[in-house]
Design a protein around this motif. Structure first.
Motif, PDB file in Angstrom:
ATOM      1  N   MET A   1     -50.539 -19.454  57.515  1.00  0.00           N
ATOM      2  CA  MET A   1     -50.407 -20.767  56.916  1.00  0.00           C
ATOM      3  C   MET A   1     -49.681 -20.625  55.576  1.00  0.00           C
ATOM      4  N   ILE A   2     -48.793 -21.538  55.298  1.00  0.00           N
ATOM      5  CA  ILE A   2     -47.980 -21.499  54.086  1.00  0.00           C
ATOM      6  C   ILE A   2     -48.821 -21.894  52.876  1.00  0.00           C
ATOM      7  N   ASP A   3     -48.633 -21.174  51.781  1.00  0.00           N
ATOM      8  CA  ASP A   3     -49.341 -21.446  50.525  1.00  0.00           C
ATOM      9  C   ASP A   3     -48.544 -22.488  49.739  1.00  0.00           C
ATOM     10  N   TRP A   4     -48.788 -23.759  50.017  1.00  0.00           N
ATOM     11  CA  TRP A   4     -48.041 -24.847  49.389  1.00  0.00           C
ATOM     12  C   TRP A   4     -48.317 -24.933  47.905  1.00  0.00           C
ATOM     13  N   GLN A   5     -49.535 -24.593  47.485  1.00  0.00           N
ATOM     14  CA  GLN A   5     -49.865 -24.617  46.061  1.00  0.00           C
ATOM     15  C   GLN A   5     -48.980 -23.639  45.297  1.00  0.00           C
ATOM     16  N   ARG A   6     -48.814 -22.456  45.819  1.00  0.00           N
ATOM     17  CA  ARG A   6     -47.987 -21.437  45.168  1.00  0.00           C
ATOM     18  C   ARG A   6     -46.525 -21.864  45.139  1.00  0.00           C
ATOM     19  N   ILE A   7     -46.049 -22.440  46.230  1.00  0.00           N
ATOM     20  CA  ILE A   7     -44.662 -22.906  46.276  1.00  0.00           C
ATOM     21  C   ILE A   7     -44.427 -23.971  45.212  1.00  0.00           C
ATOM     22  N   CYS A   8     -45.328 -24.949  45.113  1.00  0.00           N
ATOM     23  CA  CYS A   8     -45.183 -26.008  44.103  1.00  0.00           C
ATOM     24  C   CYS A   8     -45.254 -25.439  42.692  1.00  0.00           C
ATOM     25  N   MET A   9     -46.174 -24.516  42.458  1.00  0.00           N
ATOM     26  CA  MET A   9     -46.333 -23.919  41.139  1.00  0.00           C
ATOM     27  C   MET A   9     -45.054 -23.147  40.746  1.00  0.00           C
ATOM     28  N   ASP A  10     -44.519 -22.370  41.665  1.00  0.00           N
ATOM     29  CA  ASP A  10     -43.304 -21.603  41.371  1.00  0.00           C
ATOM     30  C   ASP A  10     -42.099 -22.510  41.148  1.00  0.00           C
ATOM     31  N   GLU A  40     -55.163 -30.968  46.874  1.00  0.00           N
ATOM     32  CA  GLU A  40     -55.750 -32.209  47.387  1.00  0.00           C
ATOM     33  C   GLU A  40     -55.120 -32.597  48.722  1.00  0.00           C
ATOM     34  N   ILE A  41     -53.882 -32.189  48.922  1.00  0.00           N
ATOM     35  CA  ILE A  41     -53.182 -32.366  50.189  1.00  0.00           C
ATOM     36  C   ILE A  41     -52.914 -30.969  50.722  1.00  0.00           C
ATOM     37  N   LYS A  42     -53.314 -30.703  51.935  1.00  0.00           N
ATOM     38  CA  LYS A  42     -53.201 -29.353  52.489  1.00  0.00           C
ATOM     39  C   LYS A  42     -51.820 -29.052  53.054  1.00  0.00           C
ATOM     40  N   ASP A  54     -36.774 -24.778  51.644  1.00  0.00           N
ATOM     41  CA  ASP A  54     -35.357 -24.523  51.356  1.00  0.00           C
ATOM     42  C   ASP A  54     -35.129 -24.271  49.864  1.00  0.00           C
ATOM     43  N   LEU A  55     -35.714 -25.122  49.011  1.00  0.00           N
ATOM     44  CA  LEU A  55     -35.583 -24.925  47.568  1.00  0.00           C
ATOM     45  C   LEU A  55     -36.185 -23.587  47.133  1.00  0.00           C
ATOM     46  N   TYR A  56     -37.341 -23.258  47.684  1.00  0.00           N
ATOM     47  CA  TYR A  56     -38.010 -22.005  47.336  1.00  0.00           C
ATOM     48  C   TYR A  56     -37.129 -20.814  47.710  1.00  0.00           C
ATOM     49  N   ARG A  57     -36.563 -20.845  48.887  1.00  0.00           N
ATOM     50  CA  ARG A  57     -35.704 -19.738  49.337  1.00  0.00           C
ATOM     51  C   ARG A  57     -34.449 -19.622  48.475  1.00  0.00           C
ATOM     52  N   LYS A  58     -33.883 -20.737  48.051  1.00  0.00           N
ATOM     53  CA  LYS A  58     -32.649 -20.703  47.255  1.00  0.00           C
ATOM     54  C   LYS A  58     -32.892 -20.281  45.813  1.00  0.00           C
ATOM     55  N   HIS A  59     -34.012 -20.708  45.217  1.00  0.00           N
ATOM     56  CA  HIS A  59     -34.199 -20.538  43.784  1.00  0.00           C
ATOM     57  C   HIS A  59     -35.297 -19.558  43.375  1.00  0.00           C
ATOM     58  N   VAL A  60     -36.205 -19.214  44.278  1.00  0.00           N
ATOM     59  CA  VAL A  60     -37.311 -18.337  43.902  1.00  0.00           C
ATOM     60  C   VAL A  60     -37.234 -17.017  44.658  1.00  0.00           C
ATOM     61  N   ASP A  61     -37.456 -17.055  45.949  1.00  0.00           N
ATOM     62  CA  ASP A  61     -37.494 -15.828  46.745  1.00  0.00           C
ATOM     63  C   ASP A  61     -37.330 -16.200  48.211  1.00  0.00           C
ATOM     64  N   CYS A  62     -36.845 -15.262  49.002  1.00  0.00           N
ATOM     65  CA  CYS A  62     -36.692 -15.541  50.432  1.00  0.00           C
ATOM     66  C   CYS A  62     -38.001 -15.315  51.189  1.00  0.00           C
ATOM     67  N   VAL A  63     -39.015 -14.755  50.528  1.00  0.00           N
ATOM     68  CA  VAL A  63     -40.317 -14.552  51.157  1.00  0.00           C
ATOM     69  C   VAL A  63     -41.189 -15.759  50.832  1.00  0.00           C
ATOM     70  N   ILE A  64     -41.614 -16.472  51.853  1.00  0.00           N
ATOM     71  CA  ILE A  64     -42.454 -17.654  51.670  1.00  0.00           C
ATOM     72  C   ILE A  64     -43.899 -17.194  51.529  1.00  0.00           C
ATOM     73  N   PRO A  65     -44.596 -17.608  50.449  1.00  0.00           N
ATOM     74  CA  PRO A  65     -45.991 -17.185  50.273  1.00  0.00           C
ATOM     75  C   PRO A  65     -46.904 -17.766  51.354  1.00  0.00           C
ATOM     76  N   MET A  66     -47.753 -16.917  51.885  1.00  0.00           N
ATOM     77  CA  MET A  66     -48.673 -17.320  52.936  1.00  0.00           C
ATOM     78  C   MET A  66     -50.113 -17.120  52.451  1.00  0.00           C
ATOM     79  N   VAL A  67     -51.017 -17.936  52.954  1.00  0.00           N
ATOM     80  CA  VAL A  67     -52.428 -17.823  52.651  1.00  0.00           C
ATOM     81  C   VAL A  67     -53.075 -16.914  53.687  1.00  0.00           C
ATOM     82  N   GLY A  68     -53.834 -15.933  53.231  1.00  0.00           N
ATOM     83  CA  GLY A  68     -54.564 -15.067  54.146  1.00  0.00           C
ATOM     84  C   GLY A  68     -53.751 -13.954  54.759  1.00  0.00           C
ATOM     85  N   VAL A  69     -52.579 -13.680  54.202  1.00  0.00           N
ATOM     86  CA  VAL A  69     -51.744 -12.599  54.724  1.00  0.00           C
ATOM     87  C   VAL A  69     -51.778 -11.461  53.717  1.00  0.00           C
ATOM     88  N   ALA A  70     -52.170 -10.273  54.184  1.00  0.00           N
ATOM     89  CA  ALA A  70     -52.305  -9.130  53.294  1.00  0.00           C
ATOM     90  C   ALA A  70     -50.951  -8.641  52.782  1.00  0.00           C
TER      91      ALA A  70
END
Length: 76
Positions: A1-10, A40-42, A54-70
């Motif tokens: 599952m994608i860590d949307w909180q981390r994406i928004c924060m970054d 508040e929204i999952k 798309d914005l995250y990949r272009k401006h932050v990193d190509c690795v999308i943060p995931m929840v529960g992935v080691a």
């Protein structure tokens, strides 16, 4: 599952505010991204989620943060 909180924060760190991120994505509800960042929204609406990734990949990193992935692997 994608860590949307981390994406928004970054993205907020890169663009200065989630309001600016929303403008770039042509999203008209600035509180929606704030609620997503707070957890508040999952899961965002499909088109918004796609734009955030798309914005995250272009401006932050190509690795999308995931929840529960080691360990994450790069997609490229």
């Amino acid at each position: 599952m994608i860590d949307w909180q981390r994406i928004c924060m970054d993205l907020r760190g890169i663009f200065g505010s989630l309001r600016q991120v929303g403008r770039l994505l042509h999203h008209h509800n600035p509180d929606y991204l704030t609620k997503l960042e707070r957890g508040e929204i999952k899961d965002p609406r499909y088109s918004l989620g796609e734009g955030l990734i798309d914005l995250y990949r272009k401006h932050v990193d190509c690795v999308i943060p995931m929840v529960g992935v080691a360990q994450q692997t790069r997609l490229i």
